[in-house]
Write an enzyme that holds these catalytic residues in place. Structure first.
Site, PDB file in Angstrom:
ATOM      1  N   ASP A   1      52.276  19.308  52.711  1.00 54.20           N
ATOM      2  CA  ASP A   1      51.267  20.129  52.878  1.00 54.20           C
ATOM      3  C   ASP A   1      51.045  20.703  54.287  1.00 54.20           C
ATOM      4  O   ASP A   1      50.620  21.838  54.363  1.00 54.20           O
ATOM      5  CB  ASP A   1      49.725  19.379  52.609  1.00 54.20           C
ATOM      6  CG  ASP A   1      49.729  19.027  50.967  1.00 54.20           C
ATOM      7  OD1 ASP A   1      50.678  19.318  50.308  1.00 54.20           O
ATOM      8  OD2 ASP A   1      48.772  18.186  50.508  1.00 54.20           O
TER       9      ASP A   1
ATOM     10  N   LYS B   1      30.366  11.486  50.701  1.00 54.63           N
ATOM     11  CA  LYS B   1      32.022  11.332  50.395  1.00 54.63           C
ATOM     12  C   LYS B   1      32.359  10.003  51.198  1.00 54.63           C
ATOM     13  O   LYS B   1      31.660   9.471  52.163  1.00 54.63           O
ATOM     14  CB  LYS B   1      32.457  12.296  51.287  1.00 54.63           C
ATOM     15  CG  LYS B   1      32.436  13.778  50.719  1.00 54.63           C
ATOM     16  CD  LYS B   1      33.677  14.355  49.980  1.00 54.63           C
ATOM     17  CE  LYS B   1      34.730  15.140  50.738  1.00 54.63           C
ATOM     18  NZ  LYS B   1      35.730  15.700  49.885  1.00 54.63           N
TER      19      LYS B   1
ATOM     20  N   CYS C   1      81.597  11.202  51.814  1.00 55.01           N
ATOM     21  CA  CYS C   1      80.686  10.080  52.682  1.00 55.01           C
ATOM     22  C   CYS C   1      80.544   9.133  51.606  1.00 55.01           C
ATOM     23  O   CYS C   1      80.174   9.110  50.312  1.00 55.01           O
ATOM     24  CB  CYS C   1      79.396  10.852  52.912  1.00 55.01           C
ATOM     25  SG  CYS C   1      78.190   9.683  53.383  1.00 55.01           S
TER      26      CYS C   1
ATOM     27  N   LYS D   1      22.655  13.631  41.620  1.00 62.60           N
ATOM     28  CA  LYS D   1      22.180  14.871  41.071  1.00 62.60           C
ATOM     29  C   LYS D   1      20.769  14.754  40.761  1.00 62.60           C
ATOM     30  O   LYS D   1      20.335  13.496  39.981  1.00 62.60           O
ATOM     31  CB  LYS D   1      22.872  15.510  39.918  1.00 62.60           C
ATOM     32  CG  LYS D   1      24.324  15.827  40.018  1.00 62.60           C
ATOM     33  CD  LYS D   1      25.153  16.101  38.877  1.00 62.60           C
ATOM     34  CE  LYS D   1      26.810  16.324  39.146  1.00 62.60           C
ATOM     35  NZ  LYS D   1      27.455  16.352  37.866  1.00 62.60           N
TER      36      LYS D   1
ATOM     37  N   CYS E   1      74.331  15.711  54.832  1.00 62.21           N
ATOM     38  CA  CYS E   1      75.380  15.130  55.166  1.00 62.21           C
ATOM     39  C   CYS E   1      76.490  16.218  54.991  1.00 62.21           C
ATOM     40  O   CYS E   1      76.813  16.293  53.560  1.00 62.21           O
ATOM     41  CB  CYS E   1      75.834  13.813  54.795  1.00 62.21           C
ATOM     42  SG  CYS E   1      77.506  13.243  54.833  1.00 62.21           S
TER      43      CYS E   1
ATOM     44  N   ASP F   1      51.153  24.580  55.000  1.00 68.32           N
ATOM     45  CA  ASP F   1      49.531  25.236  55.911  1.00 68.32           C
ATOM     46  C   ASP F   1      50.167  25.804  57.040  1.00 68.32           C
ATOM     47  O   ASP F   1      49.505  27.103  57.328  1.00 68.32           O
ATOM     48  CB  ASP F   1      48.710  24.172  56.139  1.00 68.32           C
ATOM     49  CG  ASP F   1      48.022  23.517  54.861  1.00 68.32           C
ATOM     50  OD1 ASP F   1      48.113  24.140  53.581  1.00 68.32           O
ATOM     51  OD2 ASP F   1      47.411  22.482  54.808  1.00 68.32           O
TER      52      ASP F   1
ATOM     53  N   LYS G   1      32.557  10.717  42.079  1.00 70.83           N
ATOM     54  CA  LYS G   1      33.218  12.195  42.318  1.00 70.83           C
ATOM     55  C   LYS G   1      34.753  12.147  42.349  1.00 70.83           C
ATOM     56  O   LYS G   1      35.304  11.425  42.922  1.00 70.83           O
ATOM     57  CB  LYS G   1      33.191  12.563  43.779  1.00 70.83           C
ATOM     58  CG  LYS G   1      33.430  13.954  44.196  1.00 70.83           C
ATOM     59  CD  LYS G   1      32.724  14.672  45.240  1.00 70.83           C
ATOM     60  CE  LYS G   1      33.104  16.036  45.611  1.00 70.83           C
ATOM     61  NZ  LYS G   1      34.742  16.296  45.634  1.00 70.83           N
TER      62      LYS G   1
ATOM     63  N   ARG H   1      38.935  26.867  38.682  1.00 66.98           N
ATOM     64  CA  ARG H   1      37.949  27.345  39.511  1.00 66.98           C
ATOM     65  C   ARG H   1      38.346  28.371  40.350  1.00 66.98           C
ATOM     66  O   ARG H   1      37.430  29.167  40.351  1.00 66.98           O
ATOM     67  CB  ARG H   1      37.519  26.205  40.265  1.00 66.98           C
ATOM     68  CG  ARG H   1      36.409  26.264  41.273  1.00 66.98           C
ATOM     69  CD  ARG H   1      35.916  25.038  41.942  1.00 66.98           C
ATOM     70  NE  ARG H   1      34.692  25.287  43.090  1.00 66.98           N
ATOM     71  CZ  ARG H   1      34.676  26.131  43.904  1.00 66.98           C
ATOM     72  NH1 ARG H   1      35.902  26.622  44.254  1.00 66.98           N
ATOM     73  NH2 ARG H   1      33.688  26.246  44.390  1.00 66.98           N
TER      74      ARG H   1
ATOM     75  N   ASP I   1      38.578  12.733  41.840  1.00 69.49           N
ATOM     76  CA  ASP I   1      39.351  13.672  42.769  1.00 69.49           C
ATOM     77  C   ASP I   1      40.471  14.416  42.139  1.00 69.49           C
ATOM     78  O   ASP I   1      41.596  14.039  41.783  1.00 69.49           O
ATOM     79  CB  ASP I   1      40.180  12.808  43.840  1.00 69.49           C
ATOM     80  CG  ASP I   1      40.580  13.496  45.007  1.00 69.49           C
ATOM     81  OD1 ASP I   1      40.296  14.933  45.122  1.00 69.49           O
ATOM     82  OD2 ASP I   1      41.301  12.854  45.743  1.00 69.49           O
TER      83      ASP I   1
ATOM     84  N   GLU J   1      27.132   9.815  39.795  1.00 71.32           N
ATOM     85  CA  GLU J   1      28.483  10.053  39.049  1.00 71.32           C
ATOM     86  C   GLU J   1      29.417   9.819  40.011  1.00 71.32           C
ATOM     87  O   GLU J   1      29.291   9.919  41.264  1.00 71.32           O
ATOM     88  CB  GLU J   1      28.553  11.334  38.494  1.00 71.32           C
ATOM     89  CG  GLU J   1      27.349  11.518  37.474  1.00 71.32           C
ATOM     90  CD  GLU J   1      27.334  13.194  36.894  1.00 71.32           C
ATOM     91  OE1 GLU J   1      28.519  13.725  37.197  1.00 71.32           O
ATOM     92  OE2 GLU J   1      26.533  13.727  36.405  1.00 71.32           O
TER      93      GLU J   1
ATOM     94  N   CYS K   1      78.477   8.024  57.129  1.00 70.22           N
ATOM     95  CA  CYS K   1      79.978   8.321  57.423  1.00 70.22           C
ATOM     96  C   CYS K   1      80.255   8.913  58.661  1.00 70.22           C
ATOM     97  O   CYS K   1      81.378   9.396  59.105  1.00 70.22           O
ATOM     98  CB  CYS K   1      80.345   9.178  56.291  1.00 70.22           C
ATOM     99  SG  CYS K   1      79.702  10.796  56.319  1.00 70.22           S
TER     100      CYS K   1
ATOM    101  N   CYS L   1      75.854  11.960  60.025  1.00 67.94           N
ATOM    102  CA  CYS L   1      75.333  11.089  58.993  1.00 67.94           C
ATOM    103  C   CYS L   1      75.581   9.699  59.492  1.00 67.94           C
ATOM    104  O   CYS L   1      76.423   9.119  59.926  1.00 67.94           O
ATOM    105  CB  CYS L   1      76.348  11.316  57.763  1.00 67.94           C
ATOM    106  SG  CYS L   1      76.077  10.132  56.435  1.00 67.94           S
TER     107      CYS L   1
ATOM    108  N   TYR M   1      31.186  16.959  32.940  1.00 67.88           N
ATOM    109  CA  TYR M   1      29.824  16.460  33.869  1.00 67.88           C
ATOM    110  C   TYR M   1      28.922  17.600  33.796  1.00 67.88           C
ATOM    111  O   TYR M   1      27.941  17.442  34.481  1.00 67.88           O
ATOM    112  CB  TYR M   1      30.406  16.043  35.000  1.00 67.88           C
ATOM    113  CG  TYR M   1      31.212  16.547  35.870  1.00 67.88           C
ATOM    114  CD1 TYR M   1      30.913  18.081  36.521  1.00 67.88           C
ATOM    115  CD2 TYR M   1      32.551  16.197  36.386  1.00 67.88           C
ATOM    116  CE1 TYR M   1      31.851  18.941  37.144  1.00 67.88           C
ATOM    117  CE2 TYR M   1      33.497  17.044  37.027  1.00 67.88           C
ATOM    118  CZ  TYR M   1      33.058  18.234  37.515  1.00 67.88           C
ATOM    119  OH  TYR M   1      33.960  19.035  38.361  1.00 67.88           O
TER     120      TYR M   1
ATOM    121  N   SER N   1      30.128  24.753  44.172  1.00 63.83           N
ATOM    122  CA  SER N   1      30.693  23.633  44.924  1.00 63.83           C
ATOM    123  C   SER N   1      29.351  22.730  45.382  1.00 63.83           C
ATOM    124  O   SER N   1      28.400  23.043  44.993  1.00 63.83           O
ATOM    125  CB  SER N   1      31.709  23.895  45.953  1.00 63.83           C
ATOM    126  OG  SER N   1      30.799  24.769  46.873  1.00 63.83           O
ATOM    127  N   LEU N   2      29.750  21.579  46.152  1.00 59.28           N
ATOM    128  CA  LEU N   2      28.786  20.843  46.409  1.00 59.28           C
ATOM    129  C   LEU N   2      28.834  20.603  48.079  1.00 59.28           C
ATOM    130  O   LEU N   2      29.708  20.596  48.663  1.00 59.28           O
ATOM    131  CB  LEU N   2      28.838  19.317  45.807  1.00 59.28           C
ATOM    132  CG  LEU N   2      28.670  19.090  44.542  1.00 59.28           C
ATOM    133  CD1 LEU N   2      29.400  18.073  43.925  1.00 59.28           C
ATOM    134  CD2 LEU N   2      27.303  19.600  44.027  1.00 59.28           C
TER     135      LEU N   2
ATOM    136  N   GLU O   1      36.364  17.768  35.119  1.00 56.16           N
ATOM    137  CA  GLU O   1      37.505  17.399  35.996  1.00 56.16           C
ATOM    138  C   GLU O   1      38.732  16.908  35.151  1.00 56.16           C
ATOM    139  O   GLU O   1      38.520  16.148  34.373  1.00 56.16           O
ATOM    140  CB  GLU O   1      37.079  16.369  37.037  1.00 56.16           C
ATOM    141  CG  GLU O   1      37.631  16.398  38.370  1.00 56.16           C
ATOM    142  CD  GLU O   1      37.078  17.418  39.413  1.00 56.16           C
ATOM    143  OE1 GLU O   1      36.199  18.024  38.965  1.00 56.16           O
ATOM    144  OE2 GLU O   1      37.661  17.363  40.391  1.00 56.16           O
TER     145      GLU O   1
END
Ligand code: IVH
Length: 723
Positions: free
Chosen positions: A65, A355, A471, A331, A466, A69, A147, A168, A149, A145, A452, A449, A266, A114-115, A208
């Site tokens: 990631d 969180k 090898c 909520k 390699c 990014d 959350k 979304r 992921d 509830e 080898c 390598c 939800y 969103s929250l 979700e």
């Protein structure tokens, strides 16, 4: 030159009131700069597209990631500095950086909110106090509830029927993934109607999409196995969330169907033709009555203290739940209060995400070890001092590739922060340089390598390979793949034994398997007469494996089981495959340019053509029953342009074996003795053919001569004539 340097240089040029010639020089310099920047921009776009394709379509992330990014960041900043270079197809021009253009955009009937987040009891109380100030006389009760992921989904039902499933996206516009959503078992195609809970004319259901941890682990195991079989580097999902997202965003709904996705509802968005539920509690009751799974962990509480206790409980039991949760959602229950409180920006004032702190700990990086795959990919892995983290003992972490190690400046002996977001394989967040005592050793990626010592090639810039096809590590992996179940399926030839055969010098490549003898096996530790003969039988049986299995068994990079099948069906024989151009291969439905190019390159190598010749000679199926028999390409084959005729009975080989081996080496079998015959091979009790050949001065050889030639070219069948 960095982007900042370029900018300052351009400003300086502009401010100095330069003369005509200088202006020209400066303009040329800027133009050259622009050209350079444009090249870099195009390069970045290409890398980003490839990474997205690998991630979303092939499901095989190429980059971590952080690396992804970094590419996007660099592209954005270049485009900001040179807006004239922005093109509509740039990856930065898509809604909210959401990848993949394979789905059509869809505007949500009502925006997906969103929250806002809090992380401490004080912050939670502050949220409640803000709401209380707005509604001073109200008494709040709450629904708590987990959350989850995963990724949020908007399901649109009309008259009870599922019409759309929309991601979304940026909250206003998402992507239409309806066919994929229909494959998810938790999502009803038709709402269940009852007297108390009638079905509205139109309704948006929000919830979700997620993947159970055990399903995520099984999927990764499967992807790893498939990649190993296809000869590609296994690129696995880092966590259940990525794996749910990657599985949902598939071009082919059948792929999504094969992925075990789950759904929890939800919330309700728009509702037409039915009364709006009066509270969040009531929402959950409706959702359940209509046929949706709702979280069994949802709890209605009367006070904020109870809500706080709920958050603490969720955090403490975080890893006891079979899916990843990254917090709790509180909520305010009553619908009228929600309406009064309203929304700021995108966040409703009536709900808040509490969180969890990420589970992380420090430990020592003991070593970075490299594993070499069948195709030679070198993957660095961190060996860690074992440490408890979120209920598991962590002693390894994958480092993806060399760049990742460099980016994090990891040194052997470093104290590192390891983090687990419910991920199975934890990640190294960073090293803590402040805790270094000077004994830490910087890690330099090997230029050779580790097995080898052949030079390492950074082929696509990130993954290192390699370069030595011989090898031992690659050889071992290749043989292991060759004998594996979907390939030649040779029972009794497990990894241990393969390693022993290679060590003993009996097997250098896969064709050698077919010349193994009982004596050779018996000389190895652990082999008895029975086990040796069993193994030889299964080796002999494997010769009946059909052409697609053999093609797959060769372990050509990117030629997986499915691709091998398509190619075998398309070309009917290995000979035709080897004669095909990459374009001809890529013209097959389901075969892309990467596979075609890789296969073509493989076939270009003489060692591989020799290998095919020997496999043919060993009696493997290198064509489909109605396809032309496979020989090696005529111009390079050792017997090319030579004709052979056999007469009399041979001692060591059957007539069929001998002829097959000759053909495999490019020779032809002549129907009769003529002046132009290259070789007459005579066995016992040869008759008139011998006489004729003598008369015509045709070269005459005995069987031993032929056997020697076949041996020379490794074309001696493994299974000799049975006496
Ligand atoms: S309510 C106002 N409830 O969290 C409605 N969201 O950070 C907003 N999420 O985009 C959503 N579990 O993907 C809600 N029980 C839950 C949730 C939940 C997970 C996700 C959802 C949302 C994100 C907001």
């Amino acid at each position: 030159m960095s982007h900042a340097d370029k900018e300052s240089q351009m400003n300086a040029d502009g401010q100095n009131g330069v003369g005509a010639t200088q202006t020209t020089t400066a303009t040329t310099a800027v133009a050259a700069d622009m050209a350079e920047v444009n090249t870099r921009i195009e390069e970045l776009r290409q890398q980003i597209r490839e990474a997205e394709h690998a991630y979303f379509v092939l499901d095989n992330p190429l980059l971590s990631d952080a690396q992804f990014d970094a590419l996007v960041r660099e592209l954005r900043s270049l485009e900001e500095a040179y807006p004239e270079l922005i093109t509509p197809d740039s990856p930065t021009q898509r809604v909210s950086g959401e990848a993949s253009s394979i789905f059509s955009k869809f505007r949500h009937p009502t925006p997906m909110l969103s929250l806002a987040n809090v992380r401490t009891p004080d912050e939670l109380r502050a949220w409640q106090q803000r709401a209380q100030r707005q509604l001073p006389h109200a008494t709040f009760d709450y629904v708590c509830e987990p959350k989850i992921d995963g990724l949020s989904m908007n399901l649109i039902y009309e008259h009870g029927r599922l019409i759309y499933g929309i991601t979304r996206g940026d909250g206003a516009i998402g992507e239409d993934v309806t066919p994929n959503v229909r494959t998810i078992k938790d999502i009803p195609h038709q709402l269940h109607a009852s007297e108390q809970y009638p079905v509205p004319d139109r309704i948006e259901i929000r919830g979700e999409i997620y993947m159970l941890r055990e399903n995520f682990e099984a999927l990764n195991a499967r992807l790893e196995e498939e990649a190993t079989k296809a000869g590609t580097t296994p690129r696995l999902f880092a966590n259940a969330r990525n794996s749910a997202a990657g599985s949902l965003r598939q071009k082919d709904p059948q792929v999504t169907a094969s992925r075990p996705l789950s759904f929890l509802a939800y919330q309700i968005g728009l509702i037409e033709g039915a009364a709006e539920p009066e509270s969040q509690e009531d929402v959950l009751r409706h959702l359940q009555a209509w046929g949706f799974p709702v979280s069994p962990l949802a709890r209605h509480v009367q006070t904020l203290e109870e809500a706080q206790a709920y958050c603490d409980e969720r955090q403490a039991q975080r890893f006891d739940v079979p899916y990843d949760i990254d917090g709790a959602v509180i909520k305010i229950n009553a619908r009228w209060q929600q309406q009064e409180l309203g929304v700021v920006a995108r966040d409703p004032r009536w709900a808040i995400a509490y969180k969890f702190a990420p589970v992380e700990t420090n430990t020592k990086l003991l070593d970075i070890v490299i594993t070499v795959g069948r195709t030679g990919a070198l993957i660095p892995n961190a060996r860690l001092q074992p440490v408890q983290l979120g209920g598991i003992t962590v002693s390894n972490a994958t480092l993806f590739n060399f760049d990742e190690v460099a980016r994090k400046d990891l040194r052997i002996g470093d104290t590192v922060v390891v983090q687990r977001h419910g991920d199975v394989i934890p990640g190294i967040v960073k090293a803590i340089p402040e805790l270094r005592d000077g004994t830490e050793q910087p890690w330099t990626p090997p230029t050779e390598c580790p097995v080898c010592h052949a030079p390492v090639l950074r082929e696509d810039g990130v993954v290192a390979y390699c370069t030595n096809a011989q090898c031992p590590a690659q050889r071992l992996e290749r043989v292991r793949h060759f004998v594996s179940k979907g390939a030649m399926d040779i029972r009794g030839l497990g990894s241990e034994i393969v390693a022993r055969l290679i060590d003993a010098g009996l097997v250098h490549d896969v064709a050698d398997i077919y010349s193994l003898t009982e004596e050779q096996l018996l000389a190895l530790p652990g082999f008895q007469k029975k086990s040796a003969s069993n193994l030889l039988t299964s080796i002999a049986n494997s010769k009946r494996r059909p052409f697609p299995a053999v093609l797959f068994a060769l372990g050509i990079r990117y030629v997986g089981e499915k691709a091998a099948e398509i190619i075998a069906e398309g070309f009917r024989s290995m000979e035709a495959v080897l004669a095909a151009t990459p374009d001809q291969i890529a013209a097959l439905q389901g075969i892309g340019p990467t596979v075609a190019e890789s296969l073509h390159q493989w076939g270009e190598q003489q060692t591989n053509r020799d290998l095919i010749a020997r496999l043919v000679a060993a009696g493997l199926q290198l064509s489909l029953p109605d396809g032309p028999a496979t020989t090696v390409s005529p111009e390079n084959a050792p017997f090319a342009g030579q004709t052979f005729l056999l007469t009399g009975s041979l001692a060591e080989l059957t007539r069929g074996q001998a002829e097959q081996a000759i053909v495999a080496l490019g020779g032809k079998i002549a129907p009769s003795v003529t002046k132009s015959l290259s070789h007459l091979i005579v066995g016992e009790a040869a008759g008139s053919k011998l006489e004729k050949a003598e008369k015509l001065n045709v070269p005459i050889h005995d069987e031993a001569w032929l056997v020697e030639r076949l041996r020379e070219h490794n074309a001696m069948p493994a299974e000799r004539k049975r006496l």
